[in-house]
Design an enzyme around this catalytic site. Sequence first.
Site, mmCIF file in Angstrom:
data_model
loop_
_atom_site.group_PDB
_atom_site.id
_atom_site.type_symbol
_atom_site.label_atom_id
_atom_site.label_comp_id
_atom_site.label_asym_id
_atom_site.label_seq_id
_atom_site.Cartn_x
_atom_site.Cartn_y
_atom_site.Cartn_z
ATOM 1 N NE ARG A 122 84.247 34.926 48.617
ATOM 2 C CZ ARG A 122 85.418 34.931 48.114
ATOM 3 N NH1 ARG A 122 86.427 34.522 48.872
ATOM 4 N NH2 ARG A 122 85.810 35.956 47.310
ATOM 5 C CG HIS A 175 87.708 33.994 42.860
ATOM 6 N ND1 HIS A 175 87.446 33.787 44.049
ATOM 7 C CD2 HIS A 175 89.112 33.947 42.548
ATOM 8 C CE1 HIS A 175 88.719 33.494 44.774
ATOM 9 N NE2 HIS A 175 89.737 33.475 43.854
ATOM 10 C CD GLU A 222 92.513 38.110 47.335
ATOM 11 O OE1 GLU A 222 93.603 37.883 46.199
ATOM 12 O OE2 GLU A 222 92.788 37.484 48.076
ATOM 13 C CG ASN A 250 89.600 37.125 50.354
ATOM 14 O OD1 ASN A 250 88.608 37.262 50.915
ATOM 15 N ND2 ASN A 250 89.913 37.105 49.267
ATOM 16 C CE1 TYR A 290 93.993 34.675 51.250
ATOM 17 C CE2 TYR A 290 94.464 32.514 52.187
ATOM 18 C CZ TYR A 290 93.823 33.223 51.339
ATOM 19 O OH TYR A 290 92.506 32.834 50.741
ATOM 20 C CD GLU A 318 90.045 33.793 49.284
ATOM 21 O OE1 GLU A 318 91.238 33.809 49.293
ATOM 22 O OE2 GLU A 318 89.083 34.222 48.017
#
Length: 509
Positions: free
Chosen positions: A107, A152, A197, A338, A340, A407
């Site tokens: 990606r 991005h 995002e 994504n 985290y 991600e």
Amino acid sequence: MYHYIYFHCLIHIILIFRVQATVKERNELDSKLCFHSSFAFGVATASFQIEGAWNVSGKGESIWDRYTHEHPERVFDHKNADVADGSYYKVKEDVQLLSQLGVNFYRFSISWPRILPDGLSNNVNEDGIRYYKELIEELRKNKITPVATMYHWDLPQSLQELGGWTNPIIADYFVDYARVLLDNFGDTVKVWLTFNEPLTFCENGYGGDDAPGGRSSGFEDYMCGHNVLRAHGMVYRMFDQKYRKITKGVMGITNVFPWIEPATTSREDQKAADAARQFMFGWYANPIFSQQGDYPQVMRKAVDANSKRQGFPRSRLPYFTAEEVEMIRGSFDFMGLNHYTTYLAAPGSGKISTKPSYQDDINAIITQKDEWPKSNSTWLRVVPWGFRRCLNWIKNAYNNPKILITENGVSFEAGLHDTKRVNYIDAYLRALHAAIYKDGCHVLGYTYWSLMDNFEWMRGYSERFGLYQVDYESQNLTRTPRLSAKYFSNVAKTGCLPDDYTDYTYNTD
Ligand code: GBH
């Protein structure tokens, strides 16, 4: 229905290149935790964070070029991405790293100002087209599926002069840019993400201190979000009508969703956690992925009410027309996600100041537990169980959509013996495995962020997320595999998590 089944299969087929032999291998190892052979593994990067060559061969200036040049003091280590990882000059070398990892897909993101120096499609920079064509061709030769993100965060500076994402006209210019990408790369790139995002670049960019440094929380961030959602819907509809058949591709959008757990089991904390989820994830997910479309109701109500209390004649959160709601609703073939970390939520004071703010609108106190293991990023603690809850929440809220984890990753101090990173990935993959095979969440693949250390926006080069370490002191920006690269390549090649860590000196400190 036909479409649904067709695309379901298609994205699987597109992402999967894993060799047949591994299936056999896996059957022999029943005791191991294994992902189905159709599950894909990849790694991610983004143009601004790795390419460098910021003003080379016709590339235009981006808002991050401008911002880091004008405000070095705002970047933690006062550095910029003029050189970054030099990936512009290292197509073959970087694809070799991917090939060594044995990942199914890569990606990467495309730099809008490298393709369109002025942001506008009447001037296409041929060198930009050449660069990404070379990258895609090299990936293809190595049997690695390209997954491309159109945006991005590196907006052409010229478009920022018009207000950037706060100006509604930008949706049209984004459509023009997307058309150039699909015309040039549509035959070779089959998996597309429009945005990475929106929450982050709208909130931190227009509401906070990321480029372009709008610092207009509760106002310009909502305008940005509104236009991004419109732009996404418009590009998806164009793709659907004009490109889907000829390119046989699929398209989605990547949103970020940290899990939000109520601080206690009290009703108030649960309510606060739900509102926070809607403000952070629902803001961008509800208009696209929910049955009814449009902004989440809690968000609509809170911002409308606060705007009124603050004396505004209209809501700070713009309204979609009925046509826009319909255009945006269902504009996806899969969901990019994504994830985290995890936060706790408790109710805020309910007080609002005359100056608008997104934080006041959410009205929640967001914290993390001291006992959760730290990373090298202040915002990121290791909470693997939050990943599973996050996936289950999405499954229930949006009718179990197909998800590509675009991600997941962690920063730690420099060094090659990164047992803590191995530990993080392994624990998050275990949580993901449970979400898929115990809970029935529909996840197609997993992407580690990042292939290598890179320019971490306002944190400069001080936070390292890479499977490969980058030596920024060396002339040729040497990439060296960490222990985690060895671990992840084993997982990518076998589809299984190792039983034990005898090879990796696993520990959990
Ligand atoms: C990802 O966002 C980005 O997509 C990627 O480009 C980046 O390299 C990666 O994170 C690692 O940082 O400093 O307290 O204001 C993850 C979500 C949202 C996390 C913004 C950091 C800033 C927190 N990010 N957030 S703070």
